[in-house]
Design a protein around this motif. Structure first.
Motif, PDB file in Angstrom:
ATOM      1  N   LEU A  10      -6.083   2.387   7.114  1.00 28.74           N
ATOM      2  CA  LEU A  10      -5.570   1.063   7.461  1.00 28.74           C
ATOM      3  C   LEU A  10      -4.059   1.100   7.679  1.00 28.74           C
ATOM      4  CD1 LEU A  10      -7.610  -1.016   4.855  1.00 28.74           C
ATOM      5  CD2 LEU A  10      -8.159  -0.592   7.257  1.00 28.74           C
ATOM      6  N   PHE A  11      -3.620   0.436   8.739  1.00 31.00           N
ATOM      7  CA  PHE A  11      -2.196   0.326   9.053  1.00 31.00           C
ATOM      8  C   PHE A  11      -1.712  -1.066   8.679  1.00 31.00           C
ATOM      9  CE2 PHE A  11       1.390  -0.644  11.825  1.00 31.00           C
ATOM     10  CZ  PHE A  11       2.192   0.461  11.605  1.00 31.00           C
ATOM     11  N   VAL A  12      -0.688  -1.126   7.832  1.00 35.11           N
ATOM     12  CA  VAL A  12      -0.106  -2.399   7.387  1.00 35.11           C
ATOM     13  C   VAL A  12       1.238  -2.562   8.091  1.00 35.11           C
ATOM     14  CG1 VAL A  12       0.658  -3.734   5.396  1.00 35.11           C
ATOM     15  CG2 VAL A  12      -1.256  -2.137   5.154  1.00 35.11           C
ATOM     16  N   SER A  68       5.381   1.058   0.739  1.00 36.50           N
ATOM     17  CA  SER A  68       6.706   0.573   0.361  1.00 36.50           C
ATOM     18  C   SER A  68       6.697   0.161  -1.101  1.00 36.50           C
ATOM     19  CB  SER A  68       7.072  -0.634   1.222  1.00 36.50           C
ATOM     20  OG  SER A  68       6.178  -1.712   0.929  1.00 36.50           O
ATOM     21  N   SER A  69       7.872  -0.043  -1.663  1.00 32.72           N
ATOM     22  CA  SER A  69       7.957  -0.498  -3.049  1.00 32.72           C
ATOM     23  C   SER A  69       7.341  -1.885  -3.207  1.00 32.72           C
ATOM     24  CB  SER A  69       9.404  -0.482  -3.539  1.00 32.72           C
ATOM     25  OG  SER A  69      10.205  -1.281  -2.700  1.00 32.72           O
ATOM     26  N   GLN A  70       7.433  -2.739  -2.168  1.00 34.91           N
ATOM     27  CA  GLN A  70       6.834  -4.074  -2.239  1.00 34.91           C
ATOM     28  C   GLN A  70       5.325  -3.978  -2.400  1.00 34.91           C
ATOM     29  OE1 GLN A  70       6.426  -6.322   1.400  1.00 34.91           O
ATOM     30  NE2 GLN A  70       6.675  -8.283   0.337  1.00 34.91           N
ATOM     31  N   LEU A  71       4.688  -3.144  -1.605  1.00 33.61           N
ATOM     32  CA  LEU A  71       3.242  -3.001  -1.711  1.00 33.61           C
ATOM     33  C   LEU A  71       2.861  -2.399  -3.057  1.00 33.61           C
ATOM     34  CD1 LEU A  71       0.804  -2.145   1.057  1.00 33.61           C
ATOM     35  CD2 LEU A  71       0.521  -1.044  -1.124  1.00 33.61           C
ATOM     36  N   LYS A  72       3.614  -1.443  -3.534  1.00 36.14           N
ATOM     37  CA  LYS A  72       3.336  -0.814  -4.829  1.00 36.14           C
ATOM     38  C   LYS A  72       3.404  -1.844  -5.955  1.00 36.14           C
ATOM     39  CE  LYS A  72       5.398   3.509  -3.309  1.00 36.14           C
ATOM     40  NZ  LYS A  72       6.559   4.391  -3.435  1.00 36.14           N
ATOM     41  N   GLU A  73       4.402  -2.716  -5.910  1.00 33.43           N
ATOM     42  CA  GLU A  73       4.572  -3.728  -6.962  1.00 33.43           C
ATOM     43  C   GLU A  73       3.466  -4.769  -6.942  1.00 33.43           C
ATOM     44  OE1 GLU A  73       8.483  -5.334  -6.366  1.00 33.43           O
ATOM     45  OE2 GLU A  73       9.432  -3.396  -6.725  1.00 33.43           O
ATOM     46  N   LEU A  74       2.989  -5.134  -5.767  1.00 34.44           N
ATOM     47  CA  LEU A  74       1.976  -6.179  -5.627  1.00 34.44           C
ATOM     48  C   LEU A  74       0.543  -5.656  -5.711  1.00 34.44           C
ATOM     49  CD1 LEU A  74       3.596  -8.171  -2.683  1.00 34.44           C
ATOM     50  CD2 LEU A  74       3.620  -8.777  -5.108  1.00 34.44           C
ATOM     51  N   TRP A  75       0.363  -4.355  -5.705  1.00 38.26           N
ATOM     52  CA  TRP A  75      -0.969  -3.766  -5.679  1.00 38.26           C
ATOM     53  C   TRP A  75      -1.813  -4.280  -6.853  1.00 38.26           C
ATOM     54  CZ3 TRP A  75      -3.300  -1.321  -1.896  1.00 38.26           C
ATOM     55  CH2 TRP A  75      -4.496  -0.658  -2.151  1.00 38.26           C
ATOM     56  N   PRO A  76      -3.075  -4.644  -6.606  1.00 41.32           N
ATOM     57  CA  PRO A  76      -3.940  -5.141  -7.677  1.00 41.32           C
ATOM     58  C   PRO A  76      -4.089  -4.108  -8.802  1.00 41.32           C
ATOM     59  CG  PRO A  76      -4.985  -5.421  -5.522  1.00 41.32           C
ATOM     60  CD  PRO A  76      -3.746  -4.620  -5.307  1.00 41.32           C
ATOM     61  N   LYS A  77      -3.785  -4.510 -10.008  1.00 41.58           N
ATOM     62  CA  LYS A  77      -3.756  -3.594 -11.157  1.00 41.58           C
ATOM     63  C   LYS A  77      -5.100  -2.912 -11.418  1.00 41.58           C
ATOM     64  CE  LYS A  77       0.479  -4.672 -12.355  1.00 41.58           C
ATOM     65  NZ  LYS A  77       1.310  -4.403 -11.227  1.00 41.58           N
ATOM     66  N   ASP A  87       1.558   2.002   5.152  1.00 33.72           N
ATOM     67  CA  ASP A  87       2.412   0.816   5.149  1.00 33.72           C
ATOM     68  C   ASP A  87       3.652   1.122   5.983  1.00 33.72           C
ATOM     69  OD1 ASP A  87       3.895  -1.452   4.586  1.00 33.72           O
ATOM     70  OD2 ASP A  87       4.178  -0.964   2.461  1.00 33.72           O
ATOM     71  N   GLU A  88       3.829   0.399   7.072  1.00 30.90           N
ATOM     72  CA  GLU A  88       4.955   0.652   7.974  1.00 30.90           C
ATOM     73  C   GLU A  88       6.298   0.588   7.248  1.00 30.90           C
ATOM     74  OE1 GLU A  88       6.199  -0.508  12.510  1.00 30.90           O
ATOM     75  OE2 GLU A  88       5.292  -2.085  11.294  1.00 30.90           O
ATOM     76  N   GLU A  89       6.402  -0.243   6.232  1.00 28.20           N
ATOM     77  CA  GLU A  89       7.677  -0.351   5.502  1.00 28.20           C
ATOM     78  C   GLU A  89       7.996   0.901   4.692  1.00 28.20           C
ATOM     79  OE1 GLU A  89       8.363  -4.073   3.521  1.00 28.20           O
ATOM     80  OE2 GLU A  89       8.202  -5.157   5.411  1.00 28.20           O
ATOM     81  N   ALA A  90       7.012   1.757   4.480  1.00 26.24           N
ATOM     82  CA  ALA A  90       7.272   3.026   3.787  1.00 26.24           C
ATOM     83  C   ALA A  90       8.127   3.950   4.646  1.00 26.24           C
ATOM     84  CB  ALA A  90       5.958   3.711   3.438  1.00 26.24           C
ATOM     85  N   PHE A  91       8.204   3.666   5.956  1.00 31.71           N
ATOM     86  CA  PHE A  91       8.973   4.509   6.869  1.00 31.71           C
ATOM     87  C   PHE A  91      10.442   4.114   6.918  1.00 31.71           C
ATOM     88  CE2 PHE A  91       4.740   4.329   9.321  1.00 31.71           C
ATOM     89  CZ  PHE A  91       4.148   5.189   8.404  1.00 31.71           C
ATOM     90  N   TYR A  92      10.839   3.088   6.151  1.00 29.65           N
ATOM     91  CA  TYR A  92      12.222   2.598   6.155  1.00 29.65           C
ATOM     92  C   TYR A  92      13.044   3.135   4.991  1.00 29.65           C
ATOM     93  CZ  TYR A  92      10.026  -0.795   9.300  1.00 29.65           C
ATOM     94  OH  TYR A  92       9.305  -1.390  10.310  1.00 29.65           O
ATOM     95  N   SER A  93      12.379   3.686   3.968  1.00 28.13           N
ATOM     96  CA  SER A  93      13.087   4.269   2.823  1.00 28.13           C
ATOM     97  C   SER A  93      12.121   5.156   2.052  1.00 28.13           C
ATOM     98  CB  SER A  93      13.642   3.176   1.897  1.00 28.13           C
ATOM     99  OG  SER A  93      12.586   2.440   1.310  1.00 28.13           O
ATOM    100  N   GLY A  94      12.653   5.949   1.171  1.00 32.20           N
ATOM    101  CA  GLY A  94      11.811   6.801   0.343  1.00 32.20           C
ATOM    102  C   GLY A  94      11.393   8.087   1.043  1.00 32.20           C
ATOM    103  N   PRO A  95      10.383   8.762   0.494  1.00 32.34           N
ATOM    104  CA  PRO A  95      10.020  10.094   1.002  1.00 32.34           C
ATOM    105  C   PRO A  95       9.450  10.108   2.419  1.00 32.34           C
ATOM    106  CG  PRO A  95       8.421   9.354  -0.623  1.00 32.34           C
ATOM    107  CD  PRO A  95       9.557   8.366  -0.634  1.00 32.34           C
TER     108      PRO A  95
END
Length: 186
Positions: A129-131, A54-63, A90-98
């Motif tokens: 891993l399943f988030v 999801s976009s949330q995980l992408k934004e928080l991912w360790p740089k 990431d389960e939230e990736a299934f709610y929007s995007g590709p």
């Protein structure tokens, strides 16, 4: 009336439909989709993560931690790359995007692609891993997708954590993310 084997090939193909379509031949140059999309689809550094996120995980991912986004239609080819050490679904990736609807049953081709990528990772001893997400309950293909994972952060037995063994930075990051998601839901 079924087509006879007397040369009525056009009618026979019409009756059989797509099942009669021959498979697309591999190209003679050994090129895959990744060759056309560019090297950005594959990590240059070892120990990278392949993210279906999801976009949330992408934004928080360790740089400091290398990653590449999983791309529908390319994920299996990405899964074969040796520089990936883990696949994160990431389960939230299934709610929007590709990856929208990959767990819903309506996008079965996406679920199959995710499952196959997980199988490739597991076969080579790498983690999948399943988030989880608290925003909705299980969907039609949720169990199918979780079955390809080596770890499900929604279901970690307390015995596994009692040993006090140090966890990887990625595991710690994902655990905190899941904790944050479920705390915000309360």
């Amino acid at each position: 009336m079924p087509a006879q084997a007397n040369g009525d090939v056009g009618r026979l193909l019409e009756l059989l439909g797509r099942s009669s379509t021959p498979p697309v031949k591999k190209n003679n140059f050994g090129l895959g989709f990744g060759n056309f999309l560019g090297e950005a689809m594959f990590p240059k550094m070892e120990n990278a993560s392949l993210l279906v996120a999801s976009s949330q995980l992408k934004e928080l991912w360790p740089k400091e931690t290398p990653f590449v986004f999983g791309v529908p239609g390319l994920l299996e080819e990405q899964a074969h790359h040796e520089n990936f050490s883990r696949l994160i679904l990431d389960e939230e990736a299934f709610y929007s995007g590709p990856w929208l609807g990959a767990d819903s049953g309506s996008q079965r081709h996406l679920a199959k692609e995710l499952f196959e990528a997980g199988r490739i990772f597991r076969a080579s001893g790498r983690a999948v891993l399943f988030v989880p997400s608290p925003t909705s309950g299980p969907k039609f293909d949720s169990s199918y997708l979780k079955s390809t994972c080596t770890g499900d952060l929604s279901n970690i037995p307390s015995e596994d954590l009692e040993e006090g063994a140090p966890q990887s930075d990625i595991w710690n990051f994902l655990s905190l993310l899941v904790e944050k998601r479920f705390d915000e839901k309360k």
